[in-house]
Write a protein that holds these residues in place. Structure first.
Motif, PDB file in Angstrom:
ATOM      1  N   ARG A  57      50.944  23.841  -6.304  1.00 48.83           N
ATOM      2  CA  ARG A  57      50.860  25.534  -5.914  1.00 48.83           C
ATOM      3  C   ARG A  57      50.382  25.494  -4.349  1.00 48.83           C
ATOM      4  NH1 ARG A  57      45.835  28.870  -7.811  1.00 48.83           N
ATOM      5  NH2 ARG A  57      45.354  26.842  -8.138  1.00 48.83           N
ATOM      6  N   VAL A  58      51.301  26.245  -3.683  1.00 49.94           N
ATOM      7  CA  VAL A  58      51.115  26.552  -2.354  1.00 49.94           C
ATOM      8  C   VAL A  58      49.827  27.407  -1.882  1.00 49.94           C
ATOM      9  CG1 VAL A  58      52.261  27.284  -0.046  1.00 49.94           C
ATOM     10  CG2 VAL A  58      53.559  26.380  -1.845  1.00 49.94           C
ATOM     11  N   LEU A  59      49.085  26.738  -1.309  1.00 47.26           N
ATOM     12  CA  LEU A  59      47.686  27.655  -0.952  1.00 47.26           C
ATOM     13  C   LEU A  59      47.753  28.064   0.363  1.00 47.26           C
ATOM     14  CD1 LEU A  59      45.119  25.017  -2.408  1.00 47.26           C
ATOM     15  CD2 LEU A  59      45.920  27.106  -3.470  1.00 47.26           C
ATOM     16  N   ALA A  60      48.497  27.347   1.252  1.00 47.68           N
ATOM     17  CA  ALA A  60      48.776  27.613   2.773  1.00 47.68           C
ATOM     18  C   ALA A  60      50.155  27.267   3.011  1.00 47.68           C
ATOM     19  CB  ALA A  60      47.732  27.108   3.794  1.00 47.68           C
ATOM     20  N   PRO A  61      50.920  28.390   3.528  1.00 48.71           N
ATOM     21  CA  PRO A  61      52.455  27.866   3.594  1.00 48.71           C
ATOM     22  C   PRO A  61      52.504  26.934   4.741  1.00 48.71           C
ATOM     23  CG  PRO A  61      51.992  30.356   4.534  1.00 48.71           C
ATOM     24  CD  PRO A  61      50.675  29.745   3.800  1.00 48.71           C
ATOM     25  N   GLY A  62      53.651  26.237   4.614  1.00 48.57           N
ATOM     26  CA  GLY A  62      54.142  25.276   5.579  1.00 48.57           C
ATOM     27  C   GLY A  62      55.629  24.633   5.085  1.00 48.57           C
ATOM     28  N   ASP A  63      55.854  23.904   5.775  1.00 42.98           N
ATOM     29  CA  ASP A  63      57.378  23.181   5.297  1.00 42.98           C
ATOM     30  C   ASP A  63      57.069  21.844   4.987  1.00 42.98           C
ATOM     31  OD1 ASP A  63      56.847  22.067   8.036  1.00 42.98           O
ATOM     32  OD2 ASP A  63      58.751  22.081   8.474  1.00 42.98           O
ATOM     33  N   HIS A  64      55.956  20.993   4.997  1.00 47.65           N
ATOM     34  CA  HIS A  64      55.813  19.676   4.575  1.00 47.65           C
ATOM     35  C   HIS A  64      54.324  19.321   4.259  1.00 47.65           C
ATOM     36  CE1 HIS A  64      54.503  19.667   9.051  1.00 47.65           C
ATOM     37  NE2 HIS A  64      54.065  18.543   8.657  1.00 47.65           N
ATOM     38  N   VAL A  65      54.102  18.179   3.611  1.00 50.94           N
ATOM     39  CA  VAL A  65      52.641  17.545   3.556  1.00 50.94           C
ATOM     40  C   VAL A  65      52.857  16.189   4.232  1.00 50.94           C
ATOM     41  CG1 VAL A  65      52.056  18.881   1.630  1.00 50.94           C
ATOM     42  CG2 VAL A  65      53.225  16.934   1.451  1.00 50.94           C
ATOM     43  N   VAL A  66      51.592  15.539   4.542  1.00 44.93           N
ATOM     44  CA  VAL A  66      51.619  14.245   5.274  1.00 44.93           C
ATOM     45  C   VAL A  66      51.213  13.334   3.859  1.00 44.93           C
ATOM     46  CG1 VAL A  66      50.520  12.827   6.818  1.00 44.93           C
ATOM     47  CG2 VAL A  66      51.063  15.189   7.281  1.00 44.93           C
ATOM     48  N   CYS A  67      51.986  12.114   3.853  1.00 46.43           N
ATOM     49  CA  CYS A  67      51.666  11.098   2.667  1.00 46.43           C
ATOM     50  C   CYS A  67      50.391  10.462   3.130  1.00 46.43           C
ATOM     51  CB  CYS A  67      52.913  10.039   2.957  1.00 46.43           C
ATOM     52  SG  CYS A  67      52.366   8.571   1.897  1.00 46.43           S
ATOM     53  N   ALA A  68      49.701  10.535   2.261  1.00 46.85           N
ATOM     54  CA  ALA A  68      48.062   9.909   2.055  1.00 46.85           C
ATOM     55  C   ALA A  68      48.081   8.290   2.553  1.00 46.85           C
ATOM     56  CB  ALA A  68      47.398  10.067   0.784  1.00 46.85           C
ATOM     57  N   ALA A  69      49.211   7.658   1.961  1.00 43.15           N
ATOM     58  CA  ALA A  69      49.305   6.026   2.153  1.00 43.15           C
ATOM     59  C   ALA A  69      49.941   5.790   3.773  1.00 43.15           C
ATOM     60  CB  ALA A  69      49.940   5.484   1.175  1.00 43.15           C
ATOM     61  N   SER A  70      51.221   6.457   3.884  1.00 46.20           N
ATOM     62  CA  SER A  70      51.981   6.169   5.164  1.00 46.20           C
ATOM     63  C   SER A  70      51.851   6.881   6.295  1.00 46.20           C
ATOM     64  CB  SER A  70      53.378   5.965   4.829  1.00 46.20           C
ATOM     65  OG  SER A  70      53.887   7.014   4.410  1.00 46.20           O
ATOM     66  N   ASN A  71      51.369   8.198   6.242  1.00 47.15           N
ATOM     67  CA  ASN A  71      51.204   9.253   7.070  1.00 47.15           C
ATOM     68  C   ASN A  71      52.652   9.780   7.418  1.00 47.15           C
ATOM     69  OD1 ASN A  71      48.521   9.520   7.410  1.00 47.15           O
ATOM     70  ND2 ASN A  71      48.536   7.728   8.654  1.00 47.15           N
ATOM     71  N   ALA A  72      53.585   9.459   6.548  1.00 47.19           N
ATOM     72  CA  ALA A  72      54.857  10.074   6.736  1.00 47.19           C
ATOM     73  C   ALA A  72      54.965  11.534   6.272  1.00 47.19           C
ATOM     74  CB  ALA A  72      55.899   9.401   6.129  1.00 47.19           C
ATOM     75  N   ARG A  73      55.894  12.210   7.073  1.00 48.32           N
ATOM     76  CA  ARG A  73      56.047  13.506   6.768  1.00 48.32           C
ATOM     77  C   ARG A  73      56.885  13.775   5.720  1.00 48.32           C
ATOM     78  NH1 ARG A  73      57.447  17.914  11.542  1.00 48.32           N
ATOM     79  NH2 ARG A  73      58.184  19.480  10.477  1.00 48.32           N
ATOM     80  N   ILE A  74      56.408  14.518   4.625  1.00 51.39           N
ATOM     81  CA  ILE A  74      57.318  15.002   3.466  1.00 51.39           C
ATOM     82  C   ILE A  74      57.721  16.415   3.445  1.00 51.39           C
ATOM     83  CG2 ILE A  74      57.374  14.375   0.854  1.00 51.39           C
ATOM     84  CD1 ILE A  74      54.937  12.979   1.053  1.00 51.39           C
ATOM     85  N   PRO A  75      58.854  16.610   3.517  1.00 47.21           N
ATOM     86  CA  PRO A  75      59.288  18.128   3.278  1.00 47.21           C
ATOM     87  C   PRO A  75      59.034  18.441   1.902  1.00 47.21           C
ATOM     88  CG  PRO A  75      61.278  16.656   4.287  1.00 47.21           C
ATOM     89  CD  PRO A  75      59.922  15.753   3.871  1.00 47.21           C
ATOM     90  N   LEU A  76      58.632  19.774   1.698  1.00 45.75           N
ATOM     91  CA  LEU A  76      58.429  20.308   0.428  1.00 45.75           C
ATOM     92  C   LEU A  76      59.338  20.123  -0.678  1.00 45.75           C
ATOM     93  CD1 LEU A  76      55.868  23.298   1.185  1.00 45.75           C
ATOM     94  CD2 LEU A  76      55.371  20.859   0.774  1.00 45.75           C
ATOM     95  N   ASP A  77      60.477  20.268  -0.346  1.00 45.24           N
ATOM     96  CA  ASP A  77      61.640  20.270  -1.326  1.00 45.24           C
ATOM     97  C   ASP A  77      61.788  18.766  -1.769  1.00 45.24           C
ATOM     98  OD1 ASP A  77      62.594  19.500   1.236  1.00 45.24           O
ATOM     99  OD2 ASP A  77      64.571  20.668   0.709  1.00 45.24           O
ATOM    100  N   GLU A  78      61.368  17.823  -0.809  1.00 44.29           N
ATOM    101  CA  GLU A  78      61.469  16.306  -1.302  1.00 44.29           C
ATOM    102  C   GLU A  78      60.233  15.698  -1.919  1.00 44.29           C
ATOM    103  OE1 GLU A  78      63.019  14.138   1.772  1.00 44.29           O
ATOM    104  OE2 GLU A  78      64.432  15.337   2.395  1.00 44.29           O
ATOM    105  N   LEU A  79      58.984  16.512  -2.181  1.00 48.32           N
ATOM    106  CA  LEU A  79      57.827  16.011  -2.516  1.00 48.32           C
ATOM    107  C   LEU A  79      58.025  15.650  -4.179  1.00 48.32           C
ATOM    108  CD1 LEU A  79      55.050  15.351  -2.192  1.00 48.32           C
ATOM    109  CD2 LEU A  79      54.450  17.769  -2.575  1.00 48.32           C
TER     110      LEU A  79
END
Length: 66
Positions: free
Chosen positions: A20-42
């Motif tokens: 569930r989206v709590l605050a809008p955005g277009d990505h999250v950051v991987c906890a292990a690699s710090n890679a940017r993950i677009p929400l549609d690819e999560l």
């Protein structure tokens, strides 16, 4: 004025079958690699720890019993 969610990290609540989206955005950051993950690819996250992962391998390694 409309606010754009481009280049802004989202804040999510991870559940067993989705998130569930709590605050809008277009990505999250991987906890292990710090890679940017677009929400549609999560696809991988830790429900208990509330952390996203970029790949199945990173998630498996992070969540493996030690």
């Amino acid at each position: 004025m409309l606010m754009s969610n481009t280049d802004r990290p989202a804040r999510l609540h991870y559940m067993a079958n989705g998130f569930r989206v709590l605050a809008p955005g277009d990505h999250v950051v991987c906890a292990a690699s710090n890679a940017r993950i677009p929400l549609d690819e999560l696809r991988y996250w830790d429900v208990v720890g509330q952390r996203p992962y970029a790949t199945a391998q990173l998630a498996s390694e992070a969540l493996a019993p030690r």
